[in-house]
Design a protein around this motif. Structure first.
Motif, PDB file in Angstrom:
ATOM      1  N   ILE A 147     -42.807  39.325  31.646  1.00  0.00           N
ATOM      2  CA  ILE A 147     -43.793  38.471  32.304  1.00  0.00           C
ATOM      3  C   ILE A 147     -43.201  37.077  32.436  1.00  0.00           C
ATOM      4  O   ILE A 147     -42.906  36.423  31.432  1.00  0.00           O
ATOM      5  CB  ILE A 147     -45.114  38.421  31.518  1.00  0.00           C
ATOM      6  N   ASP A 148     -43.012  36.659  33.667  1.00  0.00           N
ATOM      7  CA  ASP A 148     -42.459  35.338  33.941  1.00  0.00           C
ATOM      8  C   ASP A 148     -43.629  34.377  34.125  1.00  0.00           C
ATOM      9  O   ASP A 148     -44.156  34.216  35.227  1.00  0.00           O
ATOM     10  CB  ASP A 148     -41.571  35.388  35.173  1.00  0.00           C
ATOM     11  N   PHE A 149     -44.040  33.777  33.028  1.00  0.00           N
ATOM     12  CA  PHE A 149     -45.233  32.935  33.046  1.00  0.00           C
ATOM     13  C   PHE A 149     -45.004  31.655  33.839  1.00  0.00           C
ATOM     14  O   PHE A 149     -45.857  31.245  34.619  1.00  0.00           O
ATOM     15  CB  PHE A 149     -45.647  32.575  31.611  1.00  0.00           C
ATOM     16  N   LEU A 150     -43.865  31.030  33.618  1.00  0.00           N
ATOM     17  CA  LEU A 150     -43.604  29.718  34.215  1.00  0.00           C
ATOM     18  C   LEU A 150     -42.181  29.638  34.709  1.00  0.00           C
ATOM     19  O   LEU A 150     -41.238  29.861  33.946  1.00  0.00           O
ATOM     20  CB  LEU A 150     -43.876  28.617  33.182  1.00  0.00           C
ATOM     21  N   GLU A 151     -42.025  29.341  35.983  1.00  0.00           N
ATOM     22  CA  GLU A 151     -40.737  29.033  36.589  1.00  0.00           C
ATOM     23  C   GLU A 151     -40.936  27.828  37.490  1.00  0.00           C
ATOM     24  O   GLU A 151     -41.728  27.873  38.426  1.00  0.00           O
ATOM     25  CB  GLU A 151     -40.226  30.184  37.458  1.00  0.00           C
ATOM     26  N   VAL A 152     -40.237  26.746  37.188  1.00  0.00           N
ATOM     27  CA  VAL A 152     -40.306  25.557  38.034  1.00  0.00           C
ATOM     28  C   VAL A 152     -38.889  25.100  38.326  1.00  0.00           C
ATOM     29  O   VAL A 152     -38.131  24.762  37.412  1.00  0.00           O
ATOM     30  CB  VAL A 152     -41.109  24.419  37.368  1.00  0.00           C
ATOM     31  N   LYS A 153     -38.526  25.110  39.591  1.00  0.00           N
ATOM     32  CA  LYS A 153     -37.198  24.658  39.994  1.00  0.00           C
ATOM     33  C   LYS A 153     -37.163  23.140  40.054  1.00  0.00           C
ATOM     34  O   LYS A 153     -38.120  22.502  40.504  1.00  0.00           O
ATOM     35  CB  LYS A 153     -36.842  25.263  41.354  1.00  0.00           C
ATOM     36  N   GLY A 154     -36.049  22.584  39.618  1.00  0.00           N
ATOM     37  CA  GLY A 154     -35.906  21.133  39.635  1.00  0.00           C
ATOM     38  C   GLY A 154     -35.892  20.538  41.021  1.00  0.00           C
ATOM     39  O   GLY A 154     -36.082  19.327  41.188  1.00  0.00           O
ATOM     40  N   SER A 155     -35.700  21.369  42.028  1.00  0.00           N
ATOM     41  CA  SER A 155     -35.732  20.904  43.407  1.00  0.00           C
ATOM     42  C   SER A 155     -37.129  21.016  44.017  1.00  0.00           C
ATOM     43  O   SER A 155     -37.369  20.494  45.114  1.00  0.00           O
ATOM     44  CB  SER A 155     -34.746  21.717  44.253  1.00  0.00           C
ATOM     45  N   ASP A 156     -38.049  21.713  43.335  1.00  0.00           N
ATOM     46  CA  ASP A 156     -39.420  21.901  43.822  1.00  0.00           C
ATOM     47  C   ASP A 156     -40.384  21.671  42.664  1.00  0.00           C
ATOM     48  O   ASP A 156     -41.058  22.582  42.195  1.00  0.00           O
ATOM     49  CB  ASP A 156     -39.612  23.318  44.391  1.00  0.00           C
ATOM     50  N   LYS A 157     -40.471  20.423  42.235  1.00  0.00           N
ATOM     51  CA  LYS A 157     -41.142  20.112  40.971  1.00  0.00           C
ATOM     52  C   LYS A 157     -42.670  20.141  41.065  1.00  0.00           C
ATOM     53  O   LYS A 157     -43.338  19.898  40.062  1.00  0.00           O
ATOM     54  CB  LYS A 157     -40.665  18.746  40.476  1.00  0.00           C
ATOM     55  N   ASP A 158     -43.211  20.409  42.240  1.00  0.00           N
ATOM     56  CA  ASP A 158     -44.660  20.522  42.373  1.00  0.00           C
ATOM     57  C   ASP A 158     -45.117  21.974  42.470  1.00  0.00           C
ATOM     58  O   ASP A 158     -46.299  22.234  42.692  1.00  0.00           O
ATOM     59  CB  ASP A 158     -45.159  19.747  43.598  1.00  0.00           C
ATOM     60  N   GLU A 159     -44.196  22.926  42.287  1.00  0.00           N
ATOM     61  CA  GLU A 159     -44.517  24.336  42.464  1.00  0.00           C
ATOM     62  C   GLU A 159     -44.282  25.128  41.175  1.00  0.00           C
ATOM     63  O   GLU A 159     -43.210  25.062  40.579  1.00  0.00           O
ATOM     64  CB  GLU A 159     -43.674  24.956  43.579  1.00  0.00           C
ATOM     65  N   LEU A 160     -45.298  25.877  40.772  1.00  0.00           N
ATOM     66  CA  LEU A 160     -45.191  26.779  39.630  1.00  0.00           C
ATOM     67  C   LEU A 160     -45.131  28.209  40.149  1.00  0.00           C
ATOM     68  O   LEU A 160     -46.045  28.664  40.844  1.00  0.00           O
ATOM     69  CB  LEU A 160     -46.402  26.616  38.702  1.00  0.00           C
ATOM     70  N   LEU A 161     -44.054  28.910  39.839  1.00  0.00           N
ATOM     71  CA  LEU A 161     -43.900  30.304  40.231  1.00  0.00           C
ATOM     72  C   LEU A 161     -44.150  31.192  39.026  1.00  0.00           C
ATOM     73  O   LEU A 161     -43.827  30.838  37.883  1.00  0.00           O
ATOM     74  CB  LEU A 161     -42.499  30.576  40.785  1.00  0.00           C
ATOM     75  N   SER A 162     -44.726  32.386  39.271  1.00  0.00           N
ATOM     76  CA  SER A 162     -44.912  33.371  38.210  1.00  0.00           C
ATOM     77  C   SER A 162     -44.675  34.767  38.781  1.00  0.00           C
ATOM     78  O   SER A 162     -44.832  34.992  39.984  1.00  0.00           O
ATOM     79  CB  SER A 162     -46.320  33.278  37.612  1.00  0.00           C
ATOM     80  N   ASP A 163     -44.301  35.693  37.914  1.00  0.00           N
ATOM     81  CA  ASP A 163     -43.947  37.034  38.360  1.00  0.00           C
ATOM     82  C   ASP A 163     -44.003  37.969  37.147  1.00  0.00           C
ATOM     83  O   ASP A 163     -44.200  37.516  36.016  1.00  0.00           O
ATOM     84  CB  ASP A 163     -42.547  37.022  38.970  1.00  0.00           C
ATOM     85  N   TYR A 164     -43.814  39.247  37.361  1.00  0.00           N
ATOM     86  CA  TYR A 164     -43.627  40.188  36.249  1.00  0.00           C
ATOM     87  C   TYR A 164     -42.855  41.393  36.757  1.00  0.00           C
ATOM     88  O   TYR A 164     -42.777  41.655  37.959  1.00  0.00           O
ATOM     89  CB  TYR A 164     -44.968  40.594  35.625  1.00  0.00           C
TER      90      TYR A 164
END
Length: 301
Positions: free
Chosen positions: A178-195
């Motif tokens: 479960i990928d709860f939190l992924e935030v790229k340093g180039s897109d700091k306003d976006e929280l991605l999640s996946d599983y």
């Protein structure tokens, strides 16, 4: 983790699992500025938001894990080495506890370490970073059908970096990830999640599990509280006390019931999170973690 992380990265020796591409601090939460207009689809976030444990324990949640980073990393495994297609060597030197915070730093420096975590061959890296995995494992089951993970942190700014909080089990993906939190340093306003989940090793069956939450703030500019409720039927994501997503898509969340997973914090440099990243364009940075807590409930959602 993102769509590209359905690909295999590496086998971590000693963990028996496949890892995929990676004073009191309690205060009153600021009052949201409801007068700020939001763009369609945006979520309002509250800089330096915090929450007290009693907000959960008064509702029957039982705390089973806590690290406020006031001491050492004895509750975690510290990984050492590289990951396929990533640019950094993970090492203990990039993990620092000070003032009740854990700082995971990605640095531009020449270091030598295992080419792959858990492997013998060594190589030279141009970047270094940090990666920890909890010794304790979590699971939803008949006794505790809901688990709530609470983390207060500042994600890392910097092109080429990705702040990660996720859980995973052995023989990936047969025990799930479960990928709860992924935030790229180039897109700091976006929280991605996946599983991810599969019935045999190396074969992920989940489709369309990835989701993106767009916020109205720079998540690297201040601390935010991220909470995740994992149950047999859904994975719920909260930011600064607000429910922002209920993940049911993908078809395999119920299959992870009873599966044991470990919690992971890491800060990859490059790798499968970026397309055609030029190493010269990487901007070093750091993720700062205030605390990580895990609560369980005997009441299903």
């Amino acid at each position: 983790m993102t769509t590209s992380t359905y690909l295999t990265r590496m086998l971590v020796a000693g963990l028996g699992c496949l890892i995929l591409s990676s004073c009191s601090k309690i205060g009153l939460a600021p009052v949201p500025n409801e007068s700020v207009p939001l763009s369609p689809g945006q979520v309002h976030v509250i800089p330096n938001y915090d929450v007290n444990d009693t907000a959960l324990t008064n509702k029957g949640w039982i705390k089973s894990f806590e690290d406020n980073f006031n001491g050492d990393l004895s509750q975690w495994r510290v990984l050492n080495g590289g990951v396929q297609k990533e640019l950094a060597c993970y090492q203990a030197a990039n993990l620092k506890i000070s003032g009740g915070y854990l700082t995971i730093s990605a640095k531009k420096e020449t270091v030598t370490g295992p080419e792959i975590v858990g492997a013998d061959p060594v190589k030279s890296f141009d970047y270094s970073s940090g990666w920890i995995v909890s010794k304790a494992q979590i699971s939803i089951n008949a006794t505790t059908p809901v688990i709530r993970i609470v983390a207060r942190l500042k994600v890392a700014p910097g092109n080429g970096l990705t702040s990660l909080l996720y859980s995973f089990g052995g023989n990936w993906p047969t025990n799930g990830e479960i990928d709860f939190l992924e935030v790229k340093g180039s897109d700091k306003d976006e929280l991605l999640s996946d599983y991810q989940y599969g019935q045999v090793p190396l074969q992920d069956l989940v489709k369309n599990g990835l989701s993106t939450t767009v916020t109205d703030g720079d998540l690297s500019a201040a601390f935010h509280v991220y909470e995740f409720e994992w149950s047999q039927t859904s994975i719920r994501t909260y930011i600064d006390g607000k429910l922002v997503e209920t993940k049911t898509q993908g078809g395999y969340i119920p299959a992870m019931f009873g599966k044991m997973q470990s919690l992971s914090l890491s800060l990859p440099v490059g790798g499968l999170y970026y397309n055609n990243l030029q190493p010269a364009n990487v901007v070093p940075g750091a993720m700062v973690v205030d605390y990580v807590k895990i609560f369980s409930s005997s009441k299903p959602l």
